[in-house]
Design an enzyme around this catalytic site. Structure first.
Site, PDB file in Angstrom:
ATOM      1  N   ILE A   1       0.926  -1.039   0.241  1.00  0.00           N
ATOM      2  CA  ILE A   1       0.019  -0.088  -0.073  1.00  0.00           C
ATOM      3  C   ILE A   1       0.763   1.274   0.029  1.00  0.00           C
ATOM      4  O   ILE A   1       1.641   1.483   1.265  1.00  0.00           O
ATOM      5  CB  ILE A   1      -0.910  -0.063   1.177  1.00  0.00           C
ATOM      6  CG1 ILE A   1      -1.755  -1.281   1.282  1.00  0.00           C
ATOM      7  CG2 ILE A   1      -1.762   1.080   1.239  1.00  0.00           C
ATOM      8  CD1 ILE A   1      -2.903  -1.295   2.385  1.00  0.00           C
ATOM      9  N   ASP A   2       0.950   2.097  -0.993  1.00  0.00           N
ATOM     10  CA  ASP A   2       1.734   3.060  -1.169  1.00  0.00           C
ATOM     11  C   ASP A   2       0.690   4.174  -0.615  1.00  0.00           C
ATOM     12  O   ASP A   2      -0.303   4.587  -1.321  1.00  0.00           O
ATOM     13  CB  ASP A   2       2.208   3.498  -2.860  1.00  0.00           C
ATOM     14  CG  ASP A   2       2.926   2.362  -3.179  1.00  0.00           C
ATOM     15  OD1 ASP A   2       3.591   1.594  -2.424  1.00  0.00           O
ATOM     16  OD2 ASP A   2       2.965   2.007  -4.306  1.00  0.00           O
ATOM     17  N   VAL A   3       1.272   4.988   0.312  1.00  0.00           N
ATOM     18  CA  VAL A   3       0.469   6.125   0.835  1.00  0.00           C
ATOM     19  C   VAL A   3       0.975   7.366   0.740  1.00  0.00           C
ATOM     20  O   VAL A   3       2.274   7.669   0.918  1.00  0.00           O
ATOM     21  CB  VAL A   3       0.252   5.813   2.457  1.00  0.00           C
ATOM     22  CG1 VAL A   3      -0.510   6.699   3.043  1.00  0.00           C
ATOM     23  CG2 VAL A   3      -0.034   4.438   2.786  1.00  0.00           C
TER      24      VAL A   3
ATOM     25  N   ASN B   1       4.145   1.576   2.262  1.00  0.00           N
ATOM     26  CA  ASN B   1       5.203   2.361   1.824  1.00  0.00           C
ATOM     27  C   ASN B   1       4.766   3.894   1.974  1.00  0.00           C
ATOM     28  O   ASN B   1       3.754   4.157   1.183  1.00  0.00           O
ATOM     29  CB  ASN B   1       5.520   1.891   0.200  1.00  0.00           C
ATOM     30  CG  ASN B   1       6.956   2.102  -0.020  1.00  0.00           C
ATOM     31  OD1 ASN B   1       7.533   2.972   0.836  1.00  0.00           O
ATOM     32  ND2 ASN B   1       7.269   1.727  -1.016  1.00  0.00           N
TER      33      ASN B   1
ATOM     34  N   TYR C   1      -2.328   5.052  -2.984  1.00  0.00           N
ATOM     35  CA  TYR C   1      -1.977   5.072  -4.185  1.00  0.00           C
ATOM     36  C   TYR C   1      -1.650   3.748  -5.202  1.00  0.00           C
ATOM     37  O   TYR C   1      -1.233   2.935  -4.473  1.00  0.00           O
ATOM     38  CB  TYR C   1      -0.865   6.266  -4.537  1.00  0.00           C
ATOM     39  CG  TYR C   1      -1.369   7.659  -4.321  1.00  0.00           C
ATOM     40  CD1 TYR C   1      -1.771   7.950  -3.117  1.00  0.00           C
ATOM     41  CD2 TYR C   1      -1.279   8.467  -5.436  1.00  0.00           C
ATOM     42  CE1 TYR C   1      -2.242   9.523  -3.098  1.00  0.00           C
ATOM     43  CE2 TYR C   1      -1.593   9.857  -5.170  1.00  0.00           C
ATOM     44  CZ  TYR C   1      -1.999  10.207  -4.176  1.00  0.00           C
ATOM     45  OH  TYR C   1      -2.360  11.644  -3.965  1.00  0.00           O
TER      46      TYR C   1
END
Ligand SMILES: [Zn+2]
Lengths: 256, 369
Positions: A130-132, A173, A143
């Site tokens: 999970i890109d935050v 992340n 994102y």
């Protein structure tokens, strides 16, 4: 015997080279991935994460030829992420010897993939990243598409959802922290790790072993990943592969 | 076929096709050491005084700059010990490491320990690996002995270009007569000759080189030193330098670790020196290295003769390294075997500035007289 939370170097691939980004941008060339993996091997790291940062953006599947060469070089458990969108790709990559695959964009666009993949290969081999990034209003948002496309998901909410689908681990992340070497986003890590029962790997912002310790104790992360900290040295950010030894990790309170 | 002969003083032998012996059975390398190198080598009180005044001058000239000088750091014995000595002398160093994709874990750990313990700033120039591999592949296909040229050229070009670009005038070099006084010309070729690099690459390379570090002979011999004022200093020639002693000191002072074998800090160099050269050309570089130690008084001839009998490359390790090197250079085992079987070539079979260099050497020699 010490309790040893995992400390995971996170290596980024672009084309056939290793790179390091800052806030997911400005990839700087770091050299040959095969040699880097070999050096980490000899440093006895517990686990390695290899992420292709352009595969999804370039709308292509993982570079299997390069991955098989990397897999042949590594003795430690490794996970791979980047461009995975089918069950077949998961199967091939796990078959090469990667212990886990990391799925990001497809976890949002095609949640069934997580369910099917964890059903087929077991939850322990399916990691969702999970890109935050914080949005204009200061709210965390997940994102996709290499950090370029915002979703409506709050990261904790998405984490809960993929846990239910069968993901075995969350690779969390922080885009805002990536490559800044300014410390982890402890609030974010804590929020997500308290919302799920599965392990959360924190990534983004680590500059030293004390940061690893903070992510573990204050952020309640289960494992800590880092990029810059393991590939840069000193004020000129000289490229130099390094990994803390057991003594340093004990002293910082990472191993307890 | 010449009859086999070994020098009575060092252990150089007829594996150097150009070796000559005098009436006492002493080789031309020993004579060259006595006549041309010893007068320029000061492992004594005089050297200490000379070095002291050089260091004072460097400090004086650079008191308004961030760094006094640049040092090329590979993690090997010579450059590591030089860094240690330079820090002791109070020089403010910027270490420059040129990464050509073959670093071993020991090499990077040594660099880290040196920089941390001696508090030296580090800059790394990472050469595009795919280009290094292409140049090295081209050199292997060319069948020449000087397979160290691509890496060495990239190292020195990277170092010198960086120094000139950043206006640092002094470059410290780990070159030294104590361990490198003897090296037969027929066993290698000057890595700074860009014409050779490009000549071989033109024939065997497969794609254009965009970022591979290059420095022309003109820049290296004229423009950099005379216009830009770059000076290359080799401090190890102004002090007693005993390799075993250096290794002991460094192990104690900053956990420096030996990797076994001169220049084996690079995986490629190891494979090239311990397999390619001996197997294809019959050259054992240890012979030149041990002979250097004999003439510089660090080893007896007897000790060297025992050392040279030791196994060069344990077979399992050779297999592992060979597989790794070929895979990295995109060569199949068949292609490599073909290279090993093909007629040996010399640098003279490809474009080079050798003729010009010889001319320069003669002119310089005449000027000295
Ligand atoms: Zn001799």
């Amino acid at each position: 015997m010490y309790l040893r939370p995992r400390v995971i170097p996170c290596l980024l691939l672009k084309n056939n080279g290793l790179v390091k980004t800052v806030k997911f941008k400005d990839p700087r060339y770091l050299g040959d991935p095969i040699n880097a993996v070999r050096i980490f091997n000899e440093k006895y790291v517990d686990e390695l994460a290899i992420l292709d940062i352009v595969a999804t953006k370039e709308k292509r599947s993982p570079n299997l030829e390069l991955l098989s060469r990397i897999a042949a070089e590594a003795f430690m458990p490794m996970c791979y992420g980047g461009g995975i969108s089918t069950l077949d790709e998961v199967k091939i990559i796990l078959g090469m010897g990667f212990e886990k695959v990391v799925i990001n964009t497809s976890a949002v666009k095609n949640p069934m993939l997580i369910q099917e993949a964890s059903g087929h290969f077991g939850s322990q081999s399916i990691v969702v990243s999970i890109d935050v990034k914080k949005n204009f209003f200061g709210k965390y948002r997940a994102y996709i598409n290499c950090g370029e496309v915002a979703t409506d998901y709050d990261p904790a909410e998405l984490a809960r959802k993929v846990e239910q689908l069968g993901a075995g681990e969350i690779f969390l992340n922080s885009i805002d922290k990536d490559g800044t070497m300014s410390g982890y986003d402890l609030g974010l890590i804590k929020k997500v790790s308290e919302s799920v029962g599965i392990p959360v790997i924190a990534c983004g912002g680590a500059r030293n072993v004390d940061d690893l310790s903070m992510a573990l104790h204050n952020g309640k992360a289960d494992a800590m990943a880092a990029g810059s900290m393991f590939v840069y040295y000193g004020k000129h950010k000289a490229v130099l592969i390094t990994f803390p030894n057991e003594e340093e990790l004990i002293k910082a309170g990472v191993f307890t | 076929m010449k009859e086999y002969q070994v020098c009575n003083r060092c252990i150089m032998d007829t594996s150097d096709s150009e070796i000559t012996f005098d009436e006492y059975g002493v080789c031309n390398h020993c004579r060259n050491f006595d006549e041309n190198i010893r007068p320029r080598w000061f492992p004594n009180e005089q050297g200490q005084q000379m070095l002291l005044s050089i260091v004072e001058k460097i400090k004086q000239e650079n008191k308004n700059n961030d760094y006094d000088c640049i040092i090329g750091l590979s993690g090997g014995v010579d450059s590591s010990f030089l860094a240690y000595k330079a820090v002791q002398m109070g020089l403010r160093l910027l270490a420059v490491h040129v990464d050509a994709g073959w670093n071993s874990e020991i090499a990077v750990r040594n660099i880290e320990n040196i920089c941390k313990k001696l508090n030296i700033d580090l800059y790394t120039h990472v050469v595009d690996w795919e280009e290094v591999a292409e140049v090295q592949r081209a050199f292997l296909l060319s069948g020449v002995a000087n397979q160290d040229t691509p890496q060495d050229h990239a190292f020195f070009a990277g170092l010198y270009n960086y120094a000139v670009k950043n206006n640092v005038k002094y470059v410290l070099s780990g070159l030294n007569f104590a361990t490198e006084g003897i090296l037969p010309a027929s066993w290698g070729y000057m890595a700074m000759d860009l014409k050779q690099v490009e000549g071989i690459y033109d024939r065997f390379g497969r794609k254009p080189l965009k970022t591979f570090p290059k420095v022309s002979l003109f820049k290296y011999l004229v423009y950099y030193p005379y216009i830009k004022g770059m000076k290359v200093i080799a401090p190890l020639n102004y002090m007693p330098y005993d390799k075993d002693e250096a290794i002991k000191i460094m192990a104690k002072e900053f956990s420096w670790q030996y990797y076994g074998g001169k220049h084996f800090e690079s995986r490629f160099t190891k494979f090239f020196q311990a397999y390619y050269l001996p197997a294809k050309f019959g050259y054992d570089k240890r012979r030149a290295h041990l002979s250097s130690l004999i003439v510089s008084g660090q080893l007896t001839r007897q000790e060297a003769l025992i050392e040279i009998e030791k196994e060069l490359y344990p077979i399992e390790q050779l297999q592992e390294d060979k597989e790794y090197v070929l895979k990295k250079l995109d060569l199949t085992t068949q292609e490599f075997d073909e290279i090993m079987k093909s007629p040996n070539k010399t640098f003279r079979d490809y474009p080079s500035n050798h003729y010009l260099l010889e001319k320069l050497r003669t002119i310089r020699g005449l000027l000295k007289k």
